[in-house]
Design an enzyme around this catalytic site. Sequence first.
Site, PDB file in Angstrom:
ATOM      1  CG  HIS A   1     -13.343   1.962   6.380  1.00  0.00           C
ATOM      2  ND1 HIS A   1     -12.283   2.016   7.256  1.00  0.00           N
ATOM      3  CD2 HIS A   1     -14.452   1.911   7.154  1.00  0.00           C
ATOM      4  CE1 HIS A   1     -12.744   1.992   8.501  1.00  0.00           C
ATOM      5  NE2 HIS A   1     -14.058   1.937   8.452  1.00  0.00           N
TER       6      HIS A   1
ATOM      7  CG  ASN B   1     -11.739  -2.174   5.830  1.00  0.00           C
ATOM      8  OD1 ASN B   1     -11.163  -1.095   5.889  1.00  0.00           O
ATOM      9  ND2 ASN B   1     -11.615  -3.079   6.779  1.00  0.00           N
TER      10      ASN B   1
ATOM     11  CE  LYS C   1      -8.566  -0.702   3.585  1.00  0.00           C
ATOM     12  NZ  LYS C   1      -9.222   0.355   4.367  1.00  0.00           N
TER      13      LYS C   1
ATOM     14  N   GLY D   1      -9.560  -5.904   9.902  1.00  0.00           N
ATOM     15  CA  GLY D   1      -8.443  -5.152  10.451  1.00  0.00           C
ATOM     16  C   GLY D   1      -8.164  -5.530  11.883  1.00  0.00           C
ATOM     17  NE  ARG D   2      -7.012  -0.280  14.922  1.00  0.00           N
ATOM     18  CZ  ARG D   2      -6.511   0.087  13.753  1.00  0.00           C
ATOM     19  NH1 ARG D   2      -7.030  -0.370  12.636  1.00  0.00           N
ATOM     20  NH2 ARG D   2      -5.466   0.891  13.689  1.00  0.00           N
TER      21      ARG D   2
ATOM     22  CB  CYS E   1      -4.931   6.992   6.068  1.00  0.00           C
ATOM     23  SG  CYS E   1      -4.167   7.375   7.666  1.00  0.00           S
TER      24      CYS E   1
ATOM     25  CD  GLN F   1      -2.873   1.379   2.215  1.00  0.00           C
ATOM     26  OE1 GLN F   1      -2.470   1.618   3.338  1.00  0.00           O
ATOM     27  NE2 GLN F   1      -4.172   1.244   1.928  1.00  0.00           N
TER      28      GLN F   1
ATOM     29  N   GLY G   1     -15.658  -2.589  10.524  1.00  0.00           N
ATOM     30  CA  GLY G   1     -16.569  -3.142  11.509  1.00  0.00           C
ATOM     31  C   GLY G   1     -16.834  -4.629  11.403  1.00  0.00           C
TER      32      GLY G   1
END
Length: 320
Positions: free
Chosen positions: A165, A205, A133, A227-228, A94, A64, A207
């Site tokens: 996202h 992407n 993205k 992700g997290r 971002c 990326q 949640g």
Amino acid sequence: MNSDVKFSVAPMMDWTDRHCRYFYRLMSKEAQLWTEMVTAKAIIHGDKNRLLDFDAQEHPLVLQLGGSDPIEMAIAAKVGEDWGYDEININVGCPSDRVQSGSFGACLMQTPDTVAQCIESMGKAVDIPLSVKSRIGVDDMGSYEELTNFIEIVSKAGCQNFVVHARKAWLKGLSPKENRTVPPLNYDWVYQLKRDFPEFTIGINGGIMSLAEVSDHLNFVDNTMLGRAAYHQPYLLASVDQQIYQQDRAIISREQVLLEFIEYMKVQQANSVPVRSMTRHILGLYHAQPNAKKFKRLLSGKVVEIANLYEWLESRVENG
């Protein structure tokens, strides 16, 4: 387009470095892995070995890039291709202040022509797939029509692969952390993108917390990104190949994952890589398991030694 990709782990700053990605690859052979965002300027002027090196086992692997200058992005993309990456992605999502000050990331959604110029320039420089993205919007850009306008302009420059996202980004008023949770999720807009642009690869992407949710999303889009949830509960990756890709292979045990990662860490330690820079990524391996807190304490002490991990493994075997 990467139509074979159904599942990927998101690029996460300070987290998805090469050691983290190697750890993930031990659990899933099919998941697409992404680097942390690397700026085009850093690649052009910085330590390329430190920024770009990876283990061959990490494929399929996406680099990326962050940037907004078409020439710089093309140069960096070519370096990435020569380094062996499978795909180059542009970060248009971002919301951090540092990214905004460099005029890239989520603020680029407001200037789709700039993103298109970058895609066109990069497309002339490389032969590997390119992707973008993004968010579903940014600041006052709040309509579905504006989102489709962004997709249309960028796609005409040669990009047919988008990961979205499903939240807006607020560049003023919300921190990067808040931007991951406060703006409401709008999965329906991403689903609608796939219906309106069936010829494009559309990923989702934001949640997503479980493989069951991944499967649900795949009824509407081409691929999903965690992700997290993957970082804090990494062992869910051990079921990706079977549940998402319908691969007929055994699920690796946590103990086998740890044993193989220990062997990796021994090699890296011999090359002067600090053990803690690797063990920090495996804190969640025993998430929700008996003695999970003990495992985290083992890795969070002042001194972290590989020998202590061998002792942990022995205790796990003895206790069945």
